[in-house]
Design a protein around this motif. Structure first.
Motif, mmCIF file in Angstrom:
data_model
loop_
_atom_site.group_PDB
_atom_site.id
_atom_site.type_symbol
_atom_site.label_atom_id
_atom_site.label_comp_id
_atom_site.label_asym_id
_atom_site.label_seq_id
_atom_site.Cartn_x
_atom_site.Cartn_y
_atom_site.Cartn_z
ATOM 1 N N LYS A 23 0.990 -1.444 -0.146
ATOM 2 C CA LYS A 23 0.078 -0.065 0.027
ATOM 3 C C LYS A 23 0.745 1.470 0.127
ATOM 4 C CE LYS A 23 -3.981 1.723 2.376
ATOM 5 N NZ LYS A 23 -4.692 1.799 3.704
ATOM 6 N N LYS A 24 1.926 1.153 0.713
ATOM 7 C CA LYS A 24 2.879 2.542 0.848
ATOM 8 C C LYS A 24 3.464 2.616 -0.612
ATOM 9 C CE LYS A 24 6.662 3.935 3.695
ATOM 10 N NZ LYS A 24 7.764 3.852 4.744
ATOM 11 N N LEU A 25 4.004 1.513 -0.968
ATOM 12 C CA LEU A 25 4.607 1.558 -2.407
ATOM 13 C C LEU A 25 3.877 2.216 -3.599
ATOM 14 C CD1 LEU A 25 6.871 -1.859 -2.544
ATOM 15 C CD2 LEU A 25 7.589 0.413 -2.442
ATOM 16 N N LEU A 26 2.510 1.573 -3.525
ATOM 17 C CA LEU A 26 1.559 2.163 -4.557
ATOM 18 C C LEU A 26 1.289 3.647 -4.397
ATOM 19 C CD1 LEU A 26 -1.148 -0.851 -4.668
ATOM 20 C CD2 LEU A 26 0.135 -0.047 -6.401
ATOM 21 N N LYS A 27 1.364 4.104 -2.999
ATOM 22 C CA LYS A 27 1.058 5.557 -2.849
ATOM 23 C C LYS A 27 2.240 6.293 -3.297
ATOM 24 C CE LYS A 27 -0.218 8.639 0.987
ATOM 25 N NZ LYS A 27 -0.500 8.538 2.471
ATOM 26 N N GLU A 28 3.568 5.932 -2.879
ATOM 27 C CA GLU A 28 4.741 6.731 -3.442
ATOM 28 C C GLU A 28 4.531 6.552 -5.145
ATOM 29 O OE1 GLU A 28 7.839 4.615 -1.723
ATOM 30 O OE2 GLU A 28 7.566 5.477 0.110
ATOM 31 N N ASN A 29 4.334 5.596 -5.684
ATOM 32 C CA ASN A 29 4.045 5.523 -7.160
ATOM 33 C C ASN A 29 3.355 6.443 -7.768
ATOM 34 O OD1 ASN A 29 6.381 3.542 -7.429
ATOM 35 N ND2 ASN A 29 4.920 1.846 -7.644
ATOM 36 N N GLU B 191 2.251 9.192 -6.249
ATOM 37 C CA GLU B 191 2.767 10.639 -6.068
ATOM 38 C C GLU B 191 3.746 10.983 -7.161
ATOM 39 O OE1 GLU B 191 3.753 10.682 -2.124
ATOM 40 O OE2 GLU B 191 1.975 10.874 -1.376
ATOM 41 N N LYS B 192 4.606 9.798 -7.768
ATOM 42 C CA LYS B 192 5.469 10.286 -8.491
ATOM 43 C C LYS B 192 4.894 10.231 -9.865
ATOM 44 C CE LYS B 192 9.437 7.656 -6.755
ATOM 45 N NZ LYS B 192 10.260 6.494 -6.557
ATOM 46 N N ASN B 193 4.107 9.812 -10.113
ATOM 47 C CA ASN B 193 3.404 9.824 -11.653
ATOM 48 C C ASN B 193 2.520 11.233 -11.641
ATOM 49 O OD1 ASN B 193 4.202 7.524 -12.364
ATOM 50 N ND2 ASN B 193 2.446 6.275 -11.879
ATOM 51 N N ASP B 194 1.910 11.642 -10.603
ATOM 52 C CA ASP B 194 1.397 13.071 -10.521
ATOM 53 C C ASP B 194 1.913 14.016 -10.645
ATOM 54 O OD1 ASP B 194 -1.362 11.497 -10.279
ATOM 55 O OD2 ASP B 194 -1.553 12.037 -8.215
#
Length: 68
Positions: free
Chosen positions: A57-63, A65-68
């Motif tokens: 869940k943490k990795l998905l959230k970081e990814n 944020e990077k894509n936005d």
């Protein structure tokens, strides 16, 4: 001796009866040992799965944020 002393001599029968019954019993019944083992293993598996879920869940959230 006076009359009181004569009467008190025959009444020196002291009887002390002490009965102590200490009964302590501890019975722990976990059932079948295989069931207990399965319960412990299941606890650790659930703990590991929940930890992996939090990491994903943490990795998905970081990814995201990077894509936005």
């Amino acid at each position: 001796m006076n009359n009181r002393e004569n009467n008190s001599k025959g009444t020196t029968e002291n009887k002390n009866d002490i009965n102590i019954n200490n009964n302590f019993s501890l019975s722990i019944n976990f059932g079948d040992s295989l069931n207990l083992f399965a319960l412990i293993v299941g606890f650790f598996i659930i703990k590991r799965i929940s930890k992996q879920y939090k990491i994903n869940k943490k990795l998905l959230k970081e990814n995201k944020e990077k894509n936005d």
